[in-house]
Design an enzyme around this catalytic site. Sequence first.
Site, PDB file in Angstrom:
ATOM      1  N   GLN A 103       0.851  -1.189   0.000  1.00 50.90           N
ATOM      2  CA  GLN A 103       0.000   0.000   0.000  1.00 50.90           C
ATOM      3  C   GLN A 103       0.893   1.248   0.000  1.00 50.90           C
ATOM      4  OE1 GLN A 103      -3.475  -0.622   3.021  1.00 50.90           O
ATOM      5  NE2 GLN A 103      -1.710  -1.805   3.720  1.00 50.90           N
ATOM      6  N   ASP A 130       6.302   4.546  -1.412  1.00 50.80           N
ATOM      7  CA  ASP A 130       7.690   5.015  -1.240  1.00 50.80           C
ATOM      8  C   ASP A 130       8.723   4.278  -2.090  1.00 50.80           C
ATOM      9  OD1 ASP A 130       7.674   3.361   2.017  1.00 50.80           O
ATOM     10  OD2 ASP A 130       8.120   2.526   0.039  1.00 50.80           O
ATOM     11  N   HIS A 165      -1.378   1.657  -4.288  1.00 49.48           N
ATOM     12  CA  HIS A 165      -1.741   3.071  -4.124  1.00 49.48           C
ATOM     13  C   HIS A 165      -0.808   4.004  -4.880  1.00 49.48           C
ATOM     14  CE1 HIS A 165      -3.869   1.848  -0.140  1.00 49.48           C
ATOM     15  NE2 HIS A 165      -4.577   1.561  -1.203  1.00 49.48           N
ATOM     16  N   CYS A 170      -3.934  16.049 -19.853  1.00 48.76           N
ATOM     17  CA  CYS A 170      -3.551  15.195 -20.999  1.00 48.76           C
ATOM     18  C   CYS A 170      -2.927  13.886 -20.550  1.00 48.76           C
ATOM     19  CB  CYS A 170      -2.571  15.965 -21.890  1.00 48.76           C
ATOM     20  SG  CYS A 170      -0.981  16.229 -21.086  1.00 48.76           S
ATOM     21  N   CYS A 193       1.509  21.745 -16.833  1.00 48.28           N
ATOM     22  CA  CYS A 193       1.913  21.063 -18.081  1.00 48.28           C
ATOM     23  C   CYS A 193       1.821  22.030 -19.261  1.00 48.28           C
ATOM     24  CB  CYS A 193       0.943  19.889 -18.271  1.00 48.28           C
ATOM     25  SG  CYS A 193       1.109  19.004 -19.814  1.00 48.28           S
ATOM     26  N   THR A 217       0.679  -2.833   8.787  1.00 42.02           N
ATOM     27  CA  THR A 217      -0.495  -2.104   8.302  1.00 42.02           C
ATOM     28  C   THR A 217      -1.627  -2.178   9.316  1.00 42.02           C
ATOM     29  OG1 THR A 217      -2.115  -1.857   6.510  1.00 42.02           O
ATOM     30  CG2 THR A 217      -1.374  -4.114   6.990  1.00 42.02           C
ATOM     31  N   GLU A 220       1.866  -3.766  17.287  1.00 40.73           N
ATOM     32  CA  GLU A 220       0.690  -3.865  18.172  1.00 40.73           C
ATOM     33  C   GLU A 220      -0.440  -4.585  17.448  1.00 40.73           C
ATOM     34  OE1 GLU A 220      -0.011   0.306  18.824  1.00 40.73           O
ATOM     35  OE2 GLU A 220      -0.981   0.567  16.874  1.00 40.73           O
TER      36      GLU A 220
HETATM   37  C1  BV8 Z   1     -11.606   3.407  -3.680  1.00 43.72           C
HETATM   38  C2  BV8 Z   1      -1.996   7.050  -1.055  1.00 43.72           C
HETATM   39  C3  BV8 Z   1     -13.368   3.208  -5.249  1.00 43.72           C
HETATM   40  C4  BV8 Z   1      -1.846   8.509  -1.069  1.00 43.72           C
HETATM   41  C5  BV8 Z   1      -3.737   6.257   0.443  1.00 43.72           C
HETATM   42  C6  BV8 Z   1     -14.837  -0.061   0.891  1.00 43.72           C
HETATM   43  C7  BV8 Z   1     -14.501  -0.318  -0.442  1.00 43.72           C
HETATM   44  C8  BV8 Z   1     -13.886   0.665  -1.205  1.00 43.72           C
HETATM   45  C9  BV8 Z   1     -13.579   1.924  -0.654  1.00 43.72           C
HETATM   46  C10 BV8 Z   1     -13.906   2.168   0.666  1.00 43.72           C
HETATM   47  C11 BV8 Z   1     -14.537   1.185   1.435  1.00 43.72           C
HETATM   48  N1  BV8 Z   1     -14.718   1.702   2.676  1.00 43.72           N
HETATM   49  C12 BV8 Z   1     -14.237   2.975   2.719  1.00 43.72           C
HETATM   50  C13 BV8 Z   1     -13.763   3.305   1.499  1.00 43.72           C
HETATM   51  C14 BV8 Z   1     -13.189   4.595   1.155  1.00 43.72           C
HETATM   52  C15 BV8 Z   1     -11.677   4.622   1.363  1.00 43.72           C
HETATM   53  C16 BV8 Z   1     -11.254   3.994   2.676  1.00 43.72           C
HETATM   54  O1  BV8 Z   1     -10.817   2.856   2.713  1.00 43.72           O
HETATM   55  N2  BV8 Z   1     -11.337   4.756   3.759  1.00 43.72           N
HETATM   56  C17 BV8 Z   1     -10.895   4.236   5.049  1.00 43.72           C
HETATM   57  C18 BV8 Z   1     -10.059   5.290   5.785  1.00 43.72           C
HETATM   58  C19 BV8 Z   1     -12.132   3.817   5.839  1.00 43.72           C
HETATM   59  N3  BV8 Z   1     -10.997   3.954   0.268  1.00 43.72           N
HETATM   60  C20 BV8 Z   1     -10.755   4.649  -0.863  1.00 43.72           C
HETATM   61  O2  BV8 Z   1     -11.144   5.790  -1.027  1.00 43.72           O
HETATM   62  C21 BV8 Z   1      -9.967   3.946  -1.956  1.00 43.72           C
HETATM   63  N4  BV8 Z   1     -10.610   4.195  -3.236  1.00 43.72           N
HETATM   64  O3  BV8 Z   1     -11.953   2.433  -3.087  1.00 43.72           O
HETATM   65  O4  BV8 Z   1     -12.171   3.838  -4.887  1.00 43.72           O
HETATM   66  C22 BV8 Z   1     -14.418   3.973  -4.555  1.00 43.72           C
HETATM   67  C23 BV8 Z   1     -14.549   5.323  -4.873  1.00 43.72           C
HETATM   68  C24 BV8 Z   1     -15.540   6.052  -4.198  1.00 43.72           C
HETATM   69  C25 BV8 Z   1     -16.346   5.452  -3.220  1.00 43.72           C
HETATM   70  C26 BV8 Z   1     -16.169   4.081  -2.903  1.00 43.72           C
HETATM   71  C27 BV8 Z   1     -15.207   3.348  -3.588  1.00 43.72           C
HETATM   72  C28 BV8 Z   1      -8.544   4.534  -2.080  1.00 43.72           C
HETATM   73  C29 BV8 Z   1      -7.739   4.237  -0.845  1.00 43.72           C
HETATM   74  C30 BV8 Z   1      -6.264   4.671  -1.065  1.00 43.72           C
HETATM   75  C31 BV8 Z   1      -6.051   5.993  -0.369  1.00 43.72           C
HETATM   76  N5  BV8 Z   1      -4.630   6.354  -0.510  1.00 43.72           N
HETATM   77  N6  BV8 Z   1      -2.497   6.660   0.257  1.00 43.72           N
HETATM   78  C32 BV8 Z   1      -0.769   8.945  -0.102  1.00 43.72           C
HETATM   79  O5  BV8 Z   1      -0.012   8.089   0.424  1.00 43.72           O
HETATM   80  O6  BV8 Z   1      -0.685  10.167   0.090  1.00 43.72           O
HETATM   81  S1  BV8 Z   1      -4.172   5.603   1.938  1.00 43.72           S
HETATM   82  C33 BV8 Z   1      -2.874   5.442   3.024  1.00 43.72           C
HETATM   83  O7  BV8 Z   1      -3.341   4.474   3.978  1.00 43.72           O
HETATM   84  C34 BV8 Z   1      -1.564   4.848   2.501  1.00 43.72           C
HETATM   85  O8  BV8 Z   1      -1.617   4.338   1.201  1.00 43.72           O
HETATM   86  C35 BV8 Z   1      -1.313   3.696   3.457  1.00 43.72           C
HETATM   87  O9  BV8 Z   1      -0.530   2.731   2.925  1.00 43.72           O
HETATM   88  C36 BV8 Z   1      -2.701   3.277   3.676  1.00 43.72           C
HETATM   89  C37 BV8 Z   1      -2.930   2.312   4.783  1.00 43.72           C
HETATM   90  O10 BV8 Z   1      -2.299   2.804   5.941  1.00 43.72           O
HETATM   91  P1  BV8 Z   1      -1.161   1.839   6.566  1.00 43.72           P
HETATM   92  O11 BV8 Z   1      -0.156   1.541   5.503  1.00 43.72           O
HETATM   93  O12 BV8 Z   1      -1.812   0.696   7.230  1.00 43.72           O
HETATM   94  O13 BV8 Z   1      -0.446   2.792   7.596  1.00 43.72           O
HETATM   95  P2  BV8 Z   1      -0.934   3.133   9.078  1.00 43.72           P
HETATM   96  O14 BV8 Z   1      -0.149   4.301   9.552  1.00 43.72           O
HETATM   97  O15 BV8 Z   1      -2.439   3.180   9.122  1.00 43.72           O
HETATM   98  O16 BV8 Z   1      -0.510   1.847   9.944  1.00 43.72           O
HETATM   99  C38 BV8 Z   1       0.864   1.568  10.133  1.00 43.72           C
HETATM  100  C39 BV8 Z   1       0.926   0.263  10.903  1.00 43.72           C
HETATM  101  O17 BV8 Z   1       2.292  -0.107  11.066  1.00 43.72           O
HETATM  102  C40 BV8 Z   1       0.330   0.365  12.307  1.00 43.72           C
HETATM  103  O18 BV8 Z   1      -0.492  -0.762  12.539  1.00 43.72           O
HETATM  104  C41 BV8 Z   1       1.580   0.319  13.227  1.00 43.72           C
HETATM  105  O19 BV8 Z   1       1.294  -0.347  14.454  1.00 43.72           O
HETATM  106  C42 BV8 Z   1       2.523  -0.494  12.397  1.00 43.72           C
HETATM  107  N7  BV8 Z   1       3.955  -0.259  12.632  1.00 43.72           N
HETATM  108  C43 BV8 Z   1       4.573   0.912  12.943  1.00 43.72           C
HETATM  109  N8  BV8 Z   1       5.918   0.714  13.025  1.00 43.72           N
HETATM  110  C44 BV8 Z   1       6.138  -0.613  12.735  1.00 43.72           C
HETATM  111  C45 BV8 Z   1       4.890  -1.229  12.492  1.00 43.72           C
HETATM  112  N9  BV8 Z   1       4.780  -2.547  12.192  1.00 43.72           N
HETATM  113  C46 BV8 Z   1       5.930  -3.266  12.125  1.00 43.72           C
HETATM  114  N10 BV8 Z   1       7.159  -2.745  12.336  1.00 43.72           N
HETATM  115  C47 BV8 Z   1       7.301  -1.424  12.652  1.00 43.72           C
HETATM  116  N11 BV8 Z   1       8.538  -0.918  12.876  1.00 43.72           N
HETATM  117 ZN    ZN Z   2      -0.963  18.116 -20.012  1.00 46.97          ZN
END
Ligand code: BV8
Ligand code: ZN
Length: 246
Positions: free
Chosen positions: A99, A102, A117, A128, A146, A186, A213
């Site tokens: 997801q 980077d 993503h 365009c 552009c 994640t 966690e």
């Molecule tokens: C879409 C890119 C069609 C940009 C990101 C059901 C079906 C479809 C859509 C939805 C649905 N329900 C809700 C939705 C809408 C929405 C959604 O999911 N909302 C959520 C918040 C409820 N989804 C969408 O809009 C998607 N589009 O489905 O289109 C559509 C259209 C309209 C209406 C319906 C459907 C698009 C989603 C993509 C959004 N883009 N990012 C950017 O990066 O700027 S999201 C963003 O969150 C990142 O991509 C990231 O990867 C992603 C998930 O987050 P995580 O990677 O899990 O990161 P997080 O910080 O949350 O967690 C980190 C974890 O690591 C923690 O658990 C922590 O404990 C752990 N950790 C920390 N350190 C360590 C560690 N683990 C191990 N070792 C360590 N050292």
């Molecule tokens: Zn253009």
Amino acid sequence: MNFESGFLSRLKRAKKVVFFTGAGISAESGIPTFRGKEGIWNKFKPEELANFDAFIKNPDMVWEWYQYRRKIVGSANPNKAHETIVEFEKYFEVTVVTQNVDNLHRRAGSSHVYELHGNIEKNYCVKCRTHFDIPFSEEPKGVPVCDCGGLIRPDVVWFGELLPHDQYQGAEEASEDSDVFFIIGTSALVYPAAYLPEIARRAGAMLVEVNIEATEISDRCDYSFYDKAGTVLPELLKALTSHPQN
Ligand code: BV8
Ligand code: ZN
């Protein structure tokens, strides 16, 4: 860290392994996660930034936020977790489904990576759709335009936008086909990516979580290892390769 013999023997029998990763796998590379204590969403709200309306309303602010994140990504390197996943390719058929935007899995050398993503190092014109995959200098500030007059945006999937069809489809097939499905760093809150573990589980894969966690997905995993990915993965590979016979 000790790994149960049942877990190790099931992993050794596996052929196809998927690593489904999120921002947590890049935390040890110095890239802030989204929802953690130091998460970038704390300072900014996703709805304010990672969506198309926010970009149209305030393109310079959204562009500068990505330039800021690109700088962090640009000075980050793959860490031991990314590198160990590459090592796993010597023993399994490995697919990475990330997801993250980077590019660290590719830079670490993973052969099969699905970027659900998008990729923060790529850009395209909203009008365009010409691609601009060279980095934009920090000056002049503000969103580049552009030649056709369209605004240039990062090639990442914003909230409300569809995931790249080929990437999601490939990831879905790999999940259905996997013997073991690792869920690494994640919070499993963002859909449709967060459907993939369920798809793998239904297809009979062993679900293995690696996180610092418990998360939404923990109770549906066969095994959870609560420590940093950069600690667990190298120790797991060592446990796998030090007793090859059993
Ligand atoms: C879409 C890119 C069609 C940009 C990101 C059901 C079906 C479809 C859509 C939805 C649905 N329900 C809700 C939705 C809408 C929405 C959604 O999911 N909302 C959520 C918040 C409820 N989804 C969408 O809009 C998607 N589009 O489905 O289109 C559509 C259209 C309209 C209406 C319906 C459907 C698009 C989603 C993509 C959004 N883009 N990012 C950017 O990066 O700027 S999201 C963003 O969150 C990142 O991509 C990231 O990867 C992603 C998930 O987050 P995580 O990677 O899990 O990161 P997080 O910080 O949350 O967690 C980190 C974890 O690591 C923690 O658990 C922590 O404990 C752990 N950790 C920390 N350190 C360590 C560690 N683990 C191990 N070792 C360590 N050292
Ligand atoms: Zn253009």
